[in-house]
Design a protein around this motif. Structure first.
Motif, PDB file in Angstrom:
ATOM      1  N   VAL A 198       0.864  -1.177   0.000  1.00  0.00           N
ATOM      2  CA  VAL A 198       0.000   0.000   0.000  1.00  0.00           C
ATOM      3  C   VAL A 198       0.897   1.222   0.000  1.00  0.00           C
ATOM      4  CG1 VAL A 198      -2.008  -1.064   1.109  1.00  0.00           C
ATOM      5  CG2 VAL A 198      -0.184  -0.158   2.529  1.00  0.00           C
ATOM      6  N   GLU A 199       0.458   2.286  -0.656  1.00  0.00           N
ATOM      7  CA  GLU A 199       1.302   3.469  -0.773  1.00  0.00           C
ATOM      8  C   GLU A 199       0.445   4.714  -0.883  1.00  0.00           C
ATOM      9  OE1 GLU A 199       2.066   3.638  -5.597  1.00  0.00           O
ATOM     10  OE2 GLU A 199       3.545   2.641  -4.334  1.00  0.00           O
ATOM     11  N   ARG A 200       1.095   5.849  -0.683  1.00  0.00           N
ATOM     12  CA  ARG A 200       0.444   7.140  -0.814  1.00  0.00           C
ATOM     13  C   ARG A 200       1.408   8.090  -1.526  1.00  0.00           C
ATOM     14  NH1 ARG A 200      -3.241   5.886   0.722  1.00  0.00           N
ATOM     15  NH2 ARG A 200      -3.933   6.394   2.839  1.00  0.00           N
ATOM     16  N   ARG A 201       0.959   8.674  -2.647  1.00  0.00           N
ATOM     17  CA  ARG A 201       1.758   9.625  -3.405  1.00  0.00           C
ATOM     18  C   ARG A 201       1.231  11.040  -3.158  1.00  0.00           C
ATOM     19  NH1 ARG A 201       4.889   7.099  -7.469  1.00  0.00           N
ATOM     20  NH2 ARG A 201       4.477   4.859  -7.597  1.00  0.00           N
ATOM     21  N   PHE A 202       2.132  12.009  -3.218  1.00  0.00           N
ATOM     22  CA  PHE A 202       1.761  13.385  -2.924  1.00  0.00           C
ATOM     23  C   PHE A 202       2.157  14.277  -4.097  1.00  0.00           C
ATOM     24  CE2 PHE A 202       3.046  11.222   0.987  1.00  0.00           C
ATOM     25  CZ  PHE A 202       1.879  11.305   1.722  1.00  0.00           C
ATOM     26  N   ALA A 203       1.220  15.100  -4.539  1.00  0.00           N
ATOM     27  CA  ALA A 203       1.529  16.057  -5.597  1.00  0.00           C
ATOM     28  C   ALA A 203       2.547  17.084  -5.116  1.00  0.00           C
ATOM     29  CB  ALA A 203       0.251  16.754  -6.061  1.00  0.00           C
ATOM     30  N   GLU A 204       2.438  17.491  -3.843  1.00  0.00           N
ATOM     31  CA  GLU A 204       3.405  18.379  -3.217  1.00  0.00           C
ATOM     32  C   GLU A 204       4.052  17.634  -2.057  1.00  0.00           C
ATOM     33  OE1 GLU A 204       4.418  21.270  -4.171  1.00  0.00           O
ATOM     34  OE2 GLU A 204       3.028  21.443  -5.862  1.00  0.00           O
ATOM     35  N   LEU A 288       6.492  10.260  -1.623  1.00  0.00           N
ATOM     36  CA  LEU A 288       5.905   8.923  -1.708  1.00  0.00           C
ATOM     37  C   LEU A 288       6.229   8.182  -0.419  1.00  0.00           C
ATOM     38  CD1 LEU A 288       4.642   6.442  -3.131  1.00  0.00           C
ATOM     39  CD2 LEU A 288       6.871   6.004  -4.160  1.00  0.00           C
ATOM     40  N   ILE A 289       5.218   7.561   0.167  1.00  0.00           N
ATOM     41  CA  ILE A 289       5.392   6.706   1.340  1.00  0.00           C
ATOM     42  C   ILE A 289       4.754   5.361   1.015  1.00  0.00           C
ATOM     43  CG2 ILE A 289       4.883   6.371   3.790  1.00  0.00           C
ATOM     44  CD1 ILE A 289       4.860   9.350   4.146  1.00  0.00           C
ATOM     45  N   ARG A 290       5.520   4.300   1.197  1.00  0.00           N
ATOM     46  CA  ARG A 290       5.050   2.960   0.828  1.00  0.00           C
ATOM     47  C   ARG A 290       5.240   2.021   2.008  1.00  0.00           C
ATOM     48  NH1 ARG A 290       7.874   1.062  -4.346  1.00  0.00           N
ATOM     49  NH2 ARG A 290       6.254   2.360  -5.300  1.00  0.00           N
ATOM     50  N   LEU A 291       4.256   1.159   2.205  1.00  0.00           N
ATOM     51  CA  LEU A 291       4.317   0.125   3.242  1.00  0.00           C
ATOM     52  C   LEU A 291       4.135  -1.231   2.582  1.00  0.00           C
ATOM     53  CD1 LEU A 291       4.325  -0.650   6.322  1.00  0.00           C
ATOM     54  CD2 LEU A 291       1.837  -0.586   6.178  1.00  0.00           C
ATOM     55  N   VAL A 292       5.029  -2.156   2.862  1.00  0.00           N
ATOM     56  CA  VAL A 292       4.943  -3.496   2.293  1.00  0.00           C
ATOM     57  C   VAL A 292       4.958  -4.520   3.427  1.00  0.00           C
ATOM     58  CG1 VAL A 292       6.084  -2.809   0.155  1.00  0.00           C
ATOM     59  CG2 VAL A 292       7.436  -3.755   2.006  1.00  0.00           C
ATOM     60  N   VAL A 293       4.252  -5.614   3.179  1.00  0.00           N
ATOM     61  CA  VAL A 293       4.285  -6.778   4.061  1.00  0.00           C
ATOM     62  C   VAL A 293       4.848  -7.915   3.209  1.00  0.00           C
ATOM     63  CG1 VAL A 293       2.977  -8.255   5.616  1.00  0.00           C
ATOM     64  CG2 VAL A 293       2.237  -5.899   5.225  1.00  0.00           C
ATOM     65  N   PRO A 294       6.148  -8.245   3.364  1.00  0.00           N
ATOM     66  CA  PRO A 294       6.795  -9.186   2.435  1.00  0.00           C
ATOM     67  C   PRO A 294       6.160 -10.571   2.416  1.00  0.00           C
ATOM     68  CG  PRO A 294       8.427  -7.996   3.750  1.00  0.00           C
ATOM     69  CD  PRO A 294       7.098  -7.714   4.359  1.00  0.00           C
ATOM     70  N   VAL A 295       5.839 -11.106   3.603  1.00  0.00           N
ATOM     71  CA  VAL A 295       5.340 -12.481   3.686  1.00  0.00           C
ATOM     72  C   VAL A 295       4.107 -12.495   4.590  1.00  0.00           C
ATOM     73  CG1 VAL A 295       5.879 -14.860   4.308  1.00  0.00           C
ATOM     74  CG2 VAL A 295       7.680 -13.386   3.389  1.00  0.00           C
ATOM     75  N   LEU A 296       3.084 -13.209   4.151  1.00  0.00           N
ATOM     76  CA  LEU A 296       1.853 -13.336   4.929  1.00  0.00           C
ATOM     77  C   LEU A 296       1.773 -14.740   5.521  1.00  0.00           C
ATOM     78  CD1 LEU A 296      -0.731 -11.605   2.552  1.00  0.00           C
ATOM     79  CD2 LEU A 296       0.841 -10.571   4.187  1.00  0.00           C
ATOM     80  N   GLU A 297       1.195 -14.818   6.707  1.00  0.00           N
ATOM     81  CA  GLU A 297       0.982 -16.096   7.373  1.00  0.00           C
ATOM     82  C   GLU A 297      -0.464 -16.172   7.856  1.00  0.00           C
ATOM     83  OE1 GLU A 297       3.719 -16.869  10.477  1.00  0.00           O
ATOM     84  OE2 GLU A 297       5.510 -16.624   9.222  1.00  0.00           O
ATOM     85  N   PRO A 298      -1.039 -17.385   7.884  1.00  0.00           N
ATOM     86  CA  PRO A 298      -2.439 -17.517   8.332  1.00  0.00           C
ATOM     87  C   PRO A 298      -2.604 -17.000   9.757  1.00  0.00           C
ATOM     88  CG  PRO A 298      -1.680 -19.535   7.280  1.00  0.00           C
ATOM     89  CD  PRO A 298      -0.462 -18.672   7.449  1.00  0.00           C
ATOM     90  N   LEU A 299      -3.682 -16.267   9.975  1.00  0.00           N
ATOM     91  CA  LEU A 299      -4.003 -15.740  11.296  1.00  0.00           C
ATOM     92  C   LEU A 299      -5.514 -15.762  11.453  1.00  0.00           C
ATOM     93  CD1 LEU A 299      -3.190 -14.452  13.969  1.00  0.00           C
ATOM     94  CD2 LEU A 299      -3.246 -12.220  12.845  1.00  0.00           C
TER      95      LEU A 299
END
Length: 467
Positions: A198-204, A288-299
């Motif tokens: 997920v990420e968020r881009r900014f014009a300014e 630009l600010i980006r968040l990643v979750v590299p690996v998912l596990e069942p929860l």
């Protein structure tokens, strides 16, 4: 010393490959600096980090090139033309020049960027006009092709491929087909594609750290909702903050159990930021600010137990996560049994936040004394032993200037070295004895080496203490 690289002026003056003296004679105003491949590679890595803002599929090509797979990503920058213009503008602000090209295959894009000299009507025509050097073959192969009258890729493509493969090898034909787009190919990105992004881009650009943290909080919330919908959790959350000047700041937290609670994740990020030696400097702002979750596990959804066991376990895991985030992942460890007969390798100390497969601990038989001591010395401590016969059990021993009379003993337990790896310091056999002295204290000692076979005078060591 020879000229190995230069700017546009040095290239146009044909200085590359000349000795430094000849180059200075041709261009007296030449400014020469020693070649630094390590610094060049660091610069290329820095540029690749900045290109992550356009696509997660970024690969390093050679010593001075990058390849970006922008399939499906160009729309976020306003199209391919806007993306190229943005790259050029950022490179210009950094004082760097570049050559770029767009093509259907990575090889064609790199070849066009390196060797194209004039625009063409379409990609196919541009590739066919490229010189033979675009194949990336060795100098001997390029010279042989030119002597045969094959100066461009178009000349080579007009010939039957079977004789070319027989003369120059299948790899040359395979490269030619990828350049011409006749066969598909993919890049190997520097980083694997994350399971969730997920990420968020900014014009300014935003220039306040508080705004960046508020945005990160929103992204963590979005990631939590996506994880909840998938019935999954994350073990690692990595945030990347892209500054408008090209710099990138990385923040990552790890947890010991799968997690998707946004508040818990943000608490860990706050702890990580507080522990940073270098403050989070926005510079001219983050665009630009980006968040990643590299690996998912069942929860699965958890249900509280009446006695509070689940709550207690969750609090312990949260405590481990906070401490590991603040003080370092290697500062807090958990013990794990290891399937080996070497005593000092039977227990591993792993970071508490790492994923470990459960391994059953050895359970002593009922009524039997423990086979291994509670405390092991690392390394084992040398002792002086008196035995009735050289290869017999100990009669008395001296440790730390104190003489111990052996009242009882059990053994020997013979432990051989790992002959398939020779992991032992000398590959010698150990004969272990559990002994008890006249005052009731119990020790674990061993003779290092078989008497008369592996050593003439084996040494004795104290390896552990029983309770």
């Amino acid at each position: 010393m020879r000229i190995t690289g230069g700017d546009a002026a040095a290239t146009s003056a044909a200085l590359l490959g000349l000795t430094l003296a000849d180059a200075r004679a041709r261009m007296p105003e030449l400014i020469a600096v020693p070649q630094d491949p390590v610094a060049d590679h660091r610069l290329l890595e820095w540029l690749a980090d900045g290109c992550d803002r356009y696509t997660p599929m970024v690969a390093i090509a050679g010593e001075d090139g990058l390849t970006l797979d922008i399939t499906g990503c160009a729309a976020t920058a306003g199209g391919e033309g806007a993306l190229v213009a943005d790259v050029e503008a950022r490179m210009a602000r950094a004082g760097l020049s570049l050559r770029h090209a767009l093509a259907r295959t990575p090889e064609a894009a790199q070849a066009l960027a390196r060797f194209q000299t004039a625009p063409a009507a379409d990609e196919a025509s541009a590739v066919r006009r490229l010189p033979i050097a675009a194949l990336g073959a060795d100098a001997e192969t390029v010279l042989a092709l030119r002597r045969a009258g094959l100066n461009t890729l178009g000349d080579l493509a007009s010939r039957p491929l079977a004789p070319l493969a027989a003369r120059f090898g299948e790899e040359l034909v395979a490269v030619l087909r990828r350049l011409l787009g006749a066969s598909d190919s993919r890049i190997v990105p520097r980083r694997p594609t994350p399971a969730l992004l997920v990420e968020r881009r900014f014009a300014e650009p935003i220039a306040l750290v508080e705004q960046a943290l508020a945005t990160l909080d929103e992204l963590v919330g979005e990631a939590g909702e996506a994880l909840l919908a998938r019935h999954m959790g994350g073990r690692r959350f990595a945030a990347r903050l892209y500054r408008s000047d090209g710099a990138v700041r990385d923040l990552a937290v790890e947890v010991s159990v799968p997690l998707r609670d946004p508040k818990a994740v943000m608490r860990l990020f706050s702890t990580r930021i507080e522990a940073l030696a270098d403050p989070l400097d926005p510079g001219f702002g983050f665009d630009l600010i980006r968040l990643v979750v590299p690996v998912l596990e069942p929860l699965a959804p958890s249900q509280l137990q009446l006695e509070g066991g689940a709550v207690a376990a969750g609090e312990v895991a949260a405590l481990i996560d906070r401490l590991s985030t603040r003080m370092g992942r290697a500062r807090f460890c958990r013990l794990r049994a290891h399937d080996t007969h070497i005593p000092e390798q039977a227990v591993l100390a792993l970071p508490a936040v790492e994923v470990v497969e459960p391994v059953a601990w050895a359970v002593p038989e009922t009524g039997e004394p423990p086979a291994r001591p509670l405390h092991l010395f690392d390394p084992p401590q040398r002792i002086e032993v008196v035995a009735e016969v050289p290869d017999g059990p100990p009669h008395r021993f001296r440790w730390r200037r104190t003489l111990h009379e052996v009242a009882r003993f059990d053994g020997p337990e013979r432990i051989a070295a790992q002959w398939w790896t020779r992991a032992d310091n000398a590959g010698l056999t150990r004969d272990y004895y559990r002994v008890e002295d006249a005052r009731g204290r119990r020790f674990w000692i061993f003779r290092h080496g078989l008497y008369g076979q592996e050593k003439i005078n084996p040494g004795w060591y104290l390896h552990g203490l029983f309770a």
